[in-house]
Structure formats: C-alpha cells, structure tokens
Write an enzyme that holds these catalytic residues in place. Structure first.
Site, short mmCIF file in Angstrom:
data_model
loop_
_atom_site.label_atom_id
_atom_site.label_comp_id
_atom_site.label_asym_id
_atom_site.label_seq_id
_atom_site.Cartn_x
_atom_site.Cartn_y
_atom_site.Cartn_z
CG HIS A 141 38.38 26.06 37.51
ND1 HIS A 141 38.34 25.03 38.41
CD2 HIS A 141 39.23 25.67 36.52
CE1 HIS A 141 39.12 24.05 38.00
NE2 HIS A 141 39.69 24.41 36.85
CG HIS A 150 50.24 42.54 44.57
ND1 HIS A 150 51.16 43.57 44.63
CD2 HIS A 150 49.71 42.60 43.31
CE1 HIS A 150 51.18 44.21 43.47
NE2 HIS A 150 50.30 43.64 42.66
#
Length: 217
Positions: A141, A150
């Site tokens: 979250h 990446h």
C-alpha cells in the site's frame, strides 16, 4: 468499434513477455490488436516472432499503422531515452496489464507501464510512466514508483516505500516499510533494504549495503 492497435518497440526477450501479456489481455476481452515489433537489429527484420512480424527498424514507426506504442526494452536508461524521444515526437503509449495481476481500485498506472502475470499492487500506490512491474512482484500500500523503474520478478516492496526514477529492484529483493530508494539506484538480487538507498548507488546483501568491487591484484 475497432481494436486499439499496439506497436512494440524492441523485439528481445522482454518484448516477448509484453507480447504474451497483450495476448492474455485479448483472451479476456481487451479490444486490442498487436501490430508487431520494431527493432534496429537488421538480422531480425522481416522475421516472425510469436506469430507477429518484426516490421523494421525503430525509425519507420510513423509508417506503421498503429494507435499506441509500448517501449518494450528492459534496460531502464534505454527505455527512458526512447520513451521520451517518442513522446516528444507525438507518440501515444499503451499501458499493459496482465489479467492475472491484482491491482487495487484507485491505483494509478502511468503511460507505457507494463504489469506482468502474478503482480500485486495494493491500495494507494502510484506507478509512474514506463515502469516495469515484472512477474510475481508485489507492491504494497501507498508506494510511489518513479518513472522507468523496474521491479524485477519476485521482488517485494512493503508499505509506503518510495522508489526513484530509473531504479532497479533486483530479482527476489525485499524492501521494508517506509524506505526510500534513490533515482537510478540498484538493489541487487536477493538484497534486503532496511535503510535509505542514495541515488545512483548499488546495494547488495542482507542487510543491503553499498557494493564495492574488489580490486584485481
């Protein structure tokens, strides 16, 4: 209504995973058409890959009928450079999302980002443009993932982590809550980040520490 035509920039292994993601989207009803690949390797041009044509070098992109691009290059700096060049030239970008990814409502995904199979992105997270969320990674979250970062296969980011532009979180790495990874930093495969990583720094190990190459004697 005509399907949206997607052109892939690059024809390497990463591009093929993106093509597979797009094909999976098609099977679940996404109205898209994969036009094919462009690649500057002359040995590839004119060949077929995954049943799709390699249509020529990158320079011919305007000549190929399409609606949107994905810069399908795994190397972060190269992907950033090409993405920005195409954007400056007026290109549109497609955001690919594998149907086996789980993305919470309200999560923001930037243009040209790709989300592979098995990825989980939890509530409140913001993902920048041109990001790779690779196979099986998790983003908990309220993360902030900068453009062209990446998150590699099997990497795990706990809650409220910030990842800077162009950073690489390596295969199987983990980041504990509320840590910051600087722009263009690298977390080595399997590393565990327990403190802030400065920009343009490579860290490895458990806990992850700056990498110092051994001098040859």
């Amino acid at each position: 209504m005509k399907p949206e035509r997607i052109l892939l920039i690059g024809a390497g292994g990463h591009a093929q995973v993106i093509a597979d993601t797009l094909m999976a989207m098609q099977t679940t009803g996404a109205e898209i058409e994969i036009v094919g690949f462009l690649d500057d390797d002359p040995a590839l041009q004119g060949q077929m890959l995954m049943g799709l044509p390699i249509l020529g070098p990158l320079a011919v992109w305007r000549q190929i009928a399409h609606d949107a691009l994905i810069v399908a290059i795994g190397h972060n700096a190269t992907r950033a450079r090409l993405h920005r060049a195409f954007r400056a030239a007026g290109a549109r970008f497609f955001t690919a999302r594998h149907p086996q990814a789980v993305i919470a409502p309200g999560v923001s995904l930037g243009e040209g980002t790709v989300v592979m199979a098995g990825v989980v992105v939890n509530t409140g997270s913001i993902i920048g443009e041109g990001v790779i969320l690779n196979t099986g990674c998790t983003v908990d979250h309220h993360n902030r993932i900068g453009a062209f970062a990446h998150i590699a296969p099997g990497a795990h980011l706990a809650g409220e982590v910030s990842v800077g532009e162009g950073a690489l979180i390596g295969v199987g790495a983990a980041v504990i809550p509320q840590q910051r990874i600087g722009s263009w930093a690298v977390v080595g495969a399997g590393g565990v980040v327990v403190r802030e990583v400065p920009p343009e720094t490579t860290v490895v190990g458990i806990p992850a520490r700056p990498f110092a190459a051994r001098e040859e004697t």
